[in-house]
Design an enzyme around this catalytic site. Structure first.
Site, PDB file in Angstrom:
ATOM      1  CG  ASP A 240      -0.318  -0.269   2.551  1.00  0.00           C
ATOM      2  OD1 ASP A 240       0.277  -1.173   2.782  1.00  0.00           O
ATOM      3  OD2 ASP A 240      -0.432   0.664   3.371  1.00  0.00           O
ATOM      4  CG  ASN A 241       3.149   2.714   2.760  1.00  0.00           C
ATOM      5  OD1 ASN A 241       2.016   3.219   2.500  1.00  0.00           O
ATOM      6  ND2 ASN A 241       3.761   2.136   3.671  1.00  0.00           N
TER       7      ASN A 241
HETATM    8  P1  AMP Z   1       0.711   3.949   6.959  1.00  0.00           P
HETATM    9  O1  AMP Z   1       1.623   3.442   7.637  1.00  0.00           O
HETATM   10  O2  AMP Z   1       0.700   5.743   6.949  1.00  0.00           O
HETATM   11  O3  AMP Z   1       1.122   3.578   5.424  1.00  0.00           O
HETATM   12  O4  AMP Z   1      -0.545   3.691   7.113  1.00  0.00           O
HETATM   13  C1  AMP Z   1      -1.249   2.471   7.085  1.00  0.00           C
HETATM   14  C2  AMP Z   1      -2.620   2.605   6.921  1.00  0.00           C
HETATM   15  O5  AMP Z   1      -3.115   3.072   8.235  1.00  0.00           O
HETATM   16  C3  AMP Z   1      -3.403   3.456   6.066  1.00  0.00           C
HETATM   17  O6  AMP Z   1      -4.679   2.961   5.910  1.00  0.00           O
HETATM   18  C4  AMP Z   1      -3.623   4.735   7.022  1.00  0.00           C
HETATM   19  O7  AMP Z   1      -4.796   5.565   6.531  1.00  0.00           O
HETATM   20  C5  AMP Z   1      -3.833   4.045   8.429  1.00  0.00           C
HETATM   21  N1  AMP Z   1      -3.485   5.046   9.453  1.00  0.00           N
HETATM   22  C6  AMP Z   1      -2.388   5.171   9.891  1.00  0.00           C
HETATM   23  N2  AMP Z   1      -2.398   6.172  10.967  1.00  0.00           N
HETATM   24  C7  AMP Z   1      -3.808   6.411  11.150  1.00  0.00           C
HETATM   25  C8  AMP Z   1      -4.547   7.281  12.219  1.00  0.00           C
HETATM   26  N3  AMP Z   1      -3.831   7.712  12.831  1.00  0.00           N
HETATM   27  N4  AMP Z   1      -5.708   7.171  11.957  1.00  0.00           N
HETATM   28  C9  AMP Z   1      -6.542   6.301  11.073  1.00  0.00           C
HETATM   29  N5  AMP Z   1      -5.852   5.741  10.144  1.00  0.00           N
HETATM   30  C10 AMP Z   1      -4.498   5.757  10.405  1.00  0.00           C
HETATM   31 MG    MG Z   2       0.428   4.135   3.587  1.00  0.00          MG
END
Ligand code: AMP
Ligand code: MG
Length: 461
Positions: A240-241
């Site tokens: 997803d990244n």
């Molecule tokens: P990331 O680690 O930023 O790539 O996030 C992974 C997933 O977790 C994605 O779907 C983000 O939107 C979700 N996510 C990360 N932090 C939050 C948060 N504080 N609130 C809601 N969703 C989050």
């Molecule tokens: Mg992400």
């Protein structure tokens, strides 16, 4: 004429949920990328208008805010539903034929927030602003940062922290995980519309699904070679990244290495070293295999499709090797890195690992002050061999940065901002704009003192 032209919002309903950002108590503009704003042709908003828009309190005319749906493999484990849990796409802007997303991150909960609060605190917002803009200045494909707005609200993590929203600009926010979710749901019609959308948007010359996959693989391979050339560790290379147009995206627990080691890991959640520095090319290729798997339903003949896609994904290695030779060749001032040149690079890197030499400065010193570069018993011989190859100093100066967003400097800027002192953030940001020049403040060029070393980084969510 409206500023926005929202092609993603015109895709079928199952791609997103339309919703506006959640307003915040007291938005205050803390960082503004005026060069990028001009490039996007944004109106001449005053500071209050910017704070309202990029704090999520006002939706500009023509925007169609939405949270996008996607899935993904996180640390190798399948998660059937992720999505923008704390981000909202305001809309797309087209200037000079270039289409770009404007997205708020930290703008409140969405249907995809799962257990999260949809918010962000000042730390990750500033980290993303500094590191993505540094990446851009280094000439490496990346999402960019337009604004940071503090919210006047507290975000609860291990401790209460000041809330902030970072506005991200990208050629799109489509990831490998966006394809995966429709493949997993066996929604072939959605998958096909996504591929059509992405080909039109990112790969207009691509010949069907195969040509598309081939082009994505090539861009990823090129991107990872660039990361390696500056000692960048992404930290969370989940599918997803993995950006479908090969931009660096999602600056979470990422870091630029100080002292070189191929197995270096910073992220507090990466226990097995899956996303360690030297494992990044393998993981990117693995991510491409997941994209190929997701695209298979679009191939008329499954068996033939598997064979063809395997060949394309295996092509990652060759593109990566070529790109690696080019970027590391430039670091040694050699435009054509033959096998002897490859040996020069790998020998240097292994001496650096043994000596815990600073990744950035070792390459930089090679041309300016080679005797300072390394203290290794094999180094004198290596220097002789390297000089025989007649390195081009001008090429080296363009390939070896002097200023990178070192962890301790980023942390220091964040800690100061939490205390309402924004000067260190601004000074570091300014130095990162011209990474190949000597900074006015020599500290920005120095590795951390032993007591300044940051050994771990956190997602900060
Ligand atoms: P990331 O680690 O930023 O790539 O996030 C992974 C997933 O977790 C994605 O779907 C983000 O939107 C979700 N996510 C990360 N932090 C939050 C948060 N504080 N609130 C809601 N969703 C989050
Ligand atoms: Mg992400």
């Amino acid at each position: 004429m409206t500023l926005f032209d929202n092609s993603y919002a015109r895709l079928p309903d199952q791609f997103y949920t339309k919703l506006a950002p959640t307003p915040v108590a007291a938005p205050k503009l803390r960082a503004w990328n005026s060069e990028l704003a001009a490039d996007l042709g944004l109106p001449d908003w005053n500071a209050d208008e910017k704070a309202a828009i990029f704090g999520g309190n006002a939706v500009p005319e023509g925007a169609e805010p939405l949270a996008a749906l996607y899935a993904g493999h996180q640390f190798g484990n399948w998660n059937p539903q992720l999505g923008d849990g704390r981000a909202i796409l305001l809309g797309e802007v087209v200037t000079g034929g270039t289409r770009r997303d404007i997205q708020l991150k930290g703008s409140g909960p969405t249907p995809y927030s799962r257990m999260g609060d949809g918010r962000n605190w000042v730390g990750p917002a500033l980290r993303e602003y500094l590191v993505s803009e540094a990446m851009h200045a280094l000439g490496i494909p990346t999402t960019r940062a337009l604004a940071v707005v503090t919210t006047g609200e507290t975000v609860l993590r291990e401790t209460p922290l000041p809330g902030a929203i970072v506005t991200r600009v990208a050629s799109s926010h489509i990831r490998v995980g966006t394809f995966q979710i429709f493949a997993a749901r066996q929604d072939t019609a959605a998958l096909q519309s996504l591929v059509d959308h992405v080909i039109a948007r990112h790969y207009p010359g691509a010949d069907g699904v195969e040509g598309f996959l081939e082009a994505v693989v090539a861009r990823q391979a090129d991107l990872i070679a660039h990361w390696m050339s500056v000692g960048f560790i992404h930290g969370v290379m989940n599918t997803d990244n993995a950006h479908v147009a090969g931009e660096t995206i999602d600056y979470g627990p990422c870091a630029f290495m100080d002292d070189y080691h191929p197995a270096r890991v910073f992220s507090s959640i990466d226990h097995g070293g899956r996303y360690a520095f030297s494992n990044q090319p393998n993981i990117a290729a693995w991510n491409m295999a997941q994209l190929a798997t997701a695209l298979l339903p679009l191939m008329p003949d499954r068996e033939a499709g598997i064979e063809r896609f395997t060949e394309i994904v295996n092509g990652f290695a060759e593109v990566y090797q070529k790109a690696w030779r080019r970027v590391f060749g430039a670091k040694l001032g050699l435009s054509d890195l033959g096998d002897a040149g490859v040996d020069l690079v790998t020998t240097l890197l292994s001496m650096m690992a043994e000596e815990k030499a600073d990744f950035t400065n070792t390459f930089r010193y090679l041309s300016s002050d080679p005797d300072e570069a390394l203290l290794h018993s094999g180094y004198a011989d290596w220097l002789v061999r390297w000089r025989v190859a007649e390195p081009d100093e001008a090429l080296m100066a363009r390939a070896n940065p002097q200023v990178i967003p070192r962890n301790h400097l980023v942390e220091e800027a964040i800690q100061a901002a939490v205390r309402e002192d924004w000067a260190p953030f601004e000074a570091l940001h300014a130095a990162l704009q011209t990474p190949f020049d000597a900074p006015t403040n020599a500290r920005f060029q120095m590795p951390p003192e032993p007591d300044e070393v940051v050994v771990q980084t956190f997602c900060g969510t």
